[in-house]
Enzyme design. Structure first.
Site, mmCIF file in Angstrom:
data_model
loop_
_atom_site.group_PDB
_atom_site.id
_atom_site.type_symbol
_atom_site.label_atom_id
_atom_site.label_comp_id
_atom_site.label_asym_id
_atom_site.label_seq_id
_atom_site.Cartn_x
_atom_site.Cartn_y
_atom_site.Cartn_z
ATOM 1 N N ALA A 1 0.682 -1.259 0.182
ATOM 2 C CA ALA A 1 -0.081 0.056 0.038
ATOM 3 C C ALA A 1 0.980 1.217 0.062
ATOM 4 O O ALA A 1 0.361 2.183 0.375
ATOM 5 C CB ALA A 1 -0.853 -0.032 1.239
ATOM 6 N N ASN B 1 -45.079 13.651 19.954
ATOM 7 C CA ASN B 1 -45.491 14.022 18.850
ATOM 8 C C ASN B 1 -44.712 15.233 18.373
ATOM 9 O O ASN B 1 -45.017 16.269 19.061
ATOM 10 C CB ASN B 1 -46.937 13.944 18.699
ATOM 11 C CG ASN B 1 -47.394 14.257 17.158
ATOM 12 O OD1 ASN B 1 -46.852 14.947 16.591
ATOM 13 N ND2 ASN B 1 -48.457 13.329 16.843
ATOM 14 N N THR C 1 7.392 -3.064 -7.087
ATOM 15 C CA THR C 1 6.473 -4.059 -6.105
ATOM 16 C C THR C 1 7.479 -4.928 -5.435
ATOM 17 O O THR C 1 7.235 -5.260 -4.338
ATOM 18 C CB THR C 1 5.226 -4.605 -6.870
ATOM 19 O OG1 THR C 1 5.777 -5.097 -8.209
ATOM 20 C CG2 THR C 1 4.033 -3.717 -7.184
ATOM 21 N N ASN D 1 -30.137 24.317 18.258
ATOM 22 C CA ASN D 1 -29.032 23.494 19.154
ATOM 23 C C ASN D 1 -27.689 24.350 19.046
ATOM 24 O O ASN D 1 -26.751 24.150 19.734
ATOM 25 C CB ASN D 1 -28.762 22.220 18.613
ATOM 26 C CG ASN D 1 -28.535 22.052 17.382
ATOM 27 O OD1 ASN D 1 -28.623 22.875 16.286
ATOM 28 N ND2 ASN D 1 -27.552 21.082 16.688
ATOM 29 N N TYR D 2 -27.773 25.355 18.321
ATOM 30 C CA TYR D 2 -26.304 25.871 18.037
ATOM 31 C C TYR D 2 -26.305 27.337 18.130
ATOM 32 O O TYR D 2 -27.135 28.107 17.664
ATOM 33 C CB TYR D 2 -25.863 25.472 16.683
ATOM 34 C CG TYR D 2 -24.268 26.109 16.203
ATOM 35 C CD1 TYR D 2 -23.449 25.669 17.255
ATOM 36 C CD2 TYR D 2 -24.183 26.744 14.970
ATOM 37 C CE1 TYR D 2 -22.078 26.108 16.970
ATOM 38 C CE2 TYR D 2 -22.779 26.761 14.679
ATOM 39 C CZ TYR D 2 -21.892 26.746 15.617
ATOM 40 O OH TYR D 2 -20.576 27.083 15.155
ATOM 41 N N ARG E 1 -2.249 8.899 -11.122
ATOM 42 C CA ARG E 1 -3.436 9.013 -11.901
ATOM 43 C C ARG E 1 -4.521 8.946 -11.175
ATOM 44 O O ARG E 1 -5.787 9.120 -11.795
ATOM 45 C CB ARG E 1 -3.340 7.473 -12.781
ATOM 46 C CG ARG E 1 -2.326 7.827 -14.027
ATOM 47 C CD ARG E 1 -2.360 6.767 -14.894
ATOM 48 N NE ARG E 1 -2.131 5.529 -14.544
ATOM 49 C CZ ARG E 1 -2.649 4.243 -14.887
ATOM 50 N NH1 ARG E 1 -3.720 4.057 -16.036
ATOM 51 N NH2 ARG E 1 -2.122 3.312 -14.451
HETATM 52 C C1 UD1 Z 1 0.821 -4.184 -11.172
HETATM 53 C C2 UD1 Z 1 1.430 -5.656 -11.561
HETATM 54 C C3 UD1 Z 1 0.898 -5.903 -12.790
HETATM 55 C C4 UD1 Z 1 -0.737 -6.216 -12.557
HETATM 56 C C5 UD1 Z 1 -1.273 -5.195 -11.846
HETATM 57 C C6 UD1 Z 1 -2.664 -5.593 -11.233
HETATM 58 C C7 UD1 Z 1 3.826 -5.127 -11.173
HETATM 59 C C8 UD1 Z 1 5.175 -5.022 -11.393
HETATM 60 N N1 UD1 Z 1 3.081 -4.928 -12.028
HETATM 61 O O1 UD1 Z 1 0.673 -3.213 -11.978
HETATM 62 O O2 UD1 Z 1 1.407 -6.972 -13.489
HETATM 63 O O3 UD1 Z 1 -1.271 -6.782 -13.853
HETATM 64 O O4 UD1 Z 1 -0.773 -4.558 -10.739
HETATM 65 O O5 UD1 Z 1 -3.442 -4.739 -10.612
HETATM 66 O O6 UD1 Z 1 3.668 -5.705 -10.039
HETATM 67 N N2 UD1 Z 1 3.329 -0.556 -4.621
HETATM 68 C C9 UD1 Z 1 4.076 -0.385 -3.626
HETATM 69 N N3 UD1 Z 1 5.276 0.173 -3.686
HETATM 70 C C10 UD1 Z 1 5.857 0.182 -5.030
HETATM 71 C C11 UD1 Z 1 5.200 0.249 -6.103
HETATM 72 C C12 UD1 Z 1 3.813 -0.450 -6.128
HETATM 73 O O7 UD1 Z 1 3.741 -0.364 -2.377
HETATM 74 O O8 UD1 Z 1 7.105 0.751 -4.993
HETATM 75 C C13 UD1 Z 1 1.922 -0.858 -4.571
HETATM 76 C C14 UD1 Z 1 1.058 0.150 -4.705
HETATM 77 O O9 UD1 Z 1 0.430 0.859 -3.846
HETATM 78 C C15 UD1 Z 1 -0.273 -0.870 -5.290
HETATM 79 C C16 UD1 Z 1 0.588 -2.158 -5.620
HETATM 80 O O10 UD1 Z 1 1.872 -2.055 -4.995
HETATM 81 O O11 UD1 Z 1 -1.187 -1.231 -4.361
HETATM 82 C C17 UD1 Z 1 0.530 -2.169 -7.325
HETATM 83 O O12 UD1 Z 1 1.229 -1.249 -7.669
HETATM 84 P P1 UD1 Z 1 0.802 -0.348 -9.146
HETATM 85 O O13 UD1 Z 1 1.589 0.574 -9.237
HETATM 86 O O14 UD1 Z 1 -0.720 0.131 -8.819
HETATM 87 O O15 UD1 Z 1 1.105 -1.528 -10.134
HETATM 88 P P2 UD1 Z 1 0.393 -1.788 -11.640
HETATM 89 O O16 UD1 Z 1 0.992 -0.669 -12.480
HETATM 90 O O17 UD1 Z 1 -1.288 -1.583 -11.529
#
Ligand code: UD1
Ligand code: CA
Length: 447
Positions: free
Chosen positions: A12, A361, A82, A370-371, A18
């Site tokens: 998270a 009623n 990720t 109230n305020y 976006r």
């Molecule tokens: C990711 C997947 C993609 C998949 C898609 C599904 C990877 C590289 N890509 O892409 O294959 O189809 O999700 O929804 O995993 N996050 C972090 N730290 C980071 C980057 C991301 O915590 O450095 C968290 C984000 O908060 C999010 C999640 O990881 O909750 C996914 O990241 P996001 O940037 O949304 O990945 P997608 O481009 O959607």
């Protein structure tokens, strides 16, 4: 799954821009709860939980703890992908869990059953199981490259060839790693790709190179919608609303026009409740057996007693508690109001910071004032009291049980039980006045 220990890591931290919002992505609500709360609710019950948050996301950590007080919080200092995010929870990963599940905080529709199903191949010797789905529009998702039952790679959109982009089997973002191999795989992930990020999805090719087995388990698209934009947030809301309405109908609630009723994940209904078209339930609402919510009502953080009637066009704000059989009619607003059994507030009224006794009623157009511009004050109305129409009750104020208030009064002092209070200039009547007035005015106009 029996006997296997597990850790669930919820990512998270960090997000693209976006969503175009100052609110962290995973705190955006669906059905009245932040995305991350939905994800945490789907985590296997016995699983340890690690949530990876960004460096300045105290609010995300707080929301995670609210949803699961046992969750460990780990900070990813910089958004570097990720896989990098998963390794922020390294201290949890090294604790020798059998299974390590990874879910994204932006995928709120995932079900507990699917997460359990994804763990099954690990018990049969797979090192990695990835949740896939057939995307109607695969744009933006990682593509799953499959060969003979085995998953051989996940290709991110930005790195995919034209042929790979044509694949519609996509990565849902949920993965189950065998705990025995997870760290070895994660540590080998590099960042030589279009975005220069450490992609979790590279774990597949690494596992293959290590001679380990990777498999795909498929699910329906609705369950794994990832939310990167406000449009996707709205789509997830629509899916969630359909689910909640179906569950309400299955539990015996009558929804006359289900598609017009907005529910929250925690909306609770007793038996034989009827909800008319176009009703909005905010968070924290419970509706007692046999109650009827009429059209165009808006209810949040409120408890509605059995057999009560609300609306049409009523607004019950936080802290409203309606007793059994209480009646709230059209154009009535309540806030922090305890309205006891059988009391009636039927028309054009504001009851705030107040108690209304059983069977009282409240006449049309009554307002609890109230305020005073600085502080809020309470109004207490006793059981069986009768408040005449268009009365202003200036709080703090206590009106005794069984008391009467004459219509149009501005009541500023307490009224004892069974008394009559009225505050009104005496009425004057002038016989024949209108005839003379009309004659005078006709002369002036020269008729
Ligand atoms: C990711 C997947 C993609 C998949 C898609 C599904 C990877 C590289 N890509 O892409 O294959 O189809 O999700 O929804 O995993 N996050 C972090 N730290 C980071 C980057 C991301 O915590 O450095 C968290 C984000 O908060 C999010 C999640 O990881 O909750 C996914 O990241 P996001 O940037 O949304 O990945 P997608 O481009 O959607
Ligand atoms: Ca995403």
């Amino acid at each position: 799954m029996t006997g296997r220990s597990s850790l669930t890591i919820v990512l998270a931290a960090g997000e693209g821009t976006r969503m175009r919002s100052s609110l962290p992505k995973v705190l955006h609500p669906v059905a009245g709860q932040p995305l991350i709360a939905h994800v945490l609710a789907a985590v296997p019950r016995e699983s340890a939980v690690a949530v990876v948050v960004g460096p300045d996301h105290d609010a995300v950590a707080a929301a995670a703890r609210r949803a699961n007080p046992q969750a460990g919080i780990f900070v990813q200092d910089e958004r570097r992908g990720t896989a990098h995010a998963v390794l922020a929870a390294r201290a949890a990963i090294t604790k020798k869990y059998d299974d390590i599940l990874i879910v994204f905080g932006d995928t709120p529709l995932i079900s507990p059953a699917t997460l359990e199903r994804l763990r099954e191949p690990l018990g049969d010797g797979a090192a990695l199981a990835v949740l896939g789905f057939r995307a109607a529009d695969p744009t933006g998702y990682g593509r799953l490259i499959v060969n003979d039952e085995q998953l051989v790679a996940i290709r991110e959109e930005a790195d995919a060839s034209a042929a790979e982009r044509a694949v519609t089997l996509c990565n849902a973002g949920v993965m189950a790693f065998s705990g025995a191999h997870a760290l070895a795989m994660l540590e080998r992930i590099g960042n030589a790709n279009a975005k220069g990020e450490f992609y979790l999805t590279d774990a597949v090719e690494i596992a293959r190179a290590m001679g380990l087995s990777c498999v795909v388990r498929e699910t329906g698209e609705d369950e794994v919608r990832g939310i990167n934009t406000k449009a996707q947030l709205a789509e997830a809301e629509a899916v969630m609303q359909r689910r909640l309405r179906r569950a309400a109908l299955e539990s015996g609630v009558t929804l006359i026009a289900p598609e017009t009723v907005h529910l929250c994940a925690d909306t609770a209904f007793g038996a034989d409740v009827t909800v008319e078209p176009y009703v909005v339930f905010g968070p924290g609402v419970s509706v007692g057996a046999g109650a009827v919510i009429h059209s165009f009502s808006h209810v949040s953080e409120a408890t509605i007693g059995a057999g009560a009637s609300v609306g049409p066009f009523a607004r019950l704000r936080p802290g409203t508690r309606l007793g059994e059989g209480a009646r709230i009619g059209n154009f009535v607003e309540t806030k922090a109001a305890e309205i006891a059994a059988g009391a009636k507030v039927n028309h054009l009224t504001y009851i705030g910071d107040a108690e209304v006794g059983a069977g009282a009623n409240i006449g049309a157009g009554t307002i609890t004032c109230n305020y005073d511009g600085f502080l809020k004050h309470r109004t207490v109305i006793g059981a069986g009291a009768f408040i005449g129409s268009n009365s202003a009750l200036v709080a703090p104020l206590r009106i005794g049980a069984g008391a009467y208030i004459g219509s149009g009064s501005v009541i500023t002092r307490d009224v004892p039980d069974d008394a009559l209070a009225l505050e009104r200039a005496p009425q004057t009547v002038k016989d024949g006045w209108a005839v003379k007035f009309r004659a005078l005015m006709a002369r002036r106009k020269g008729k």
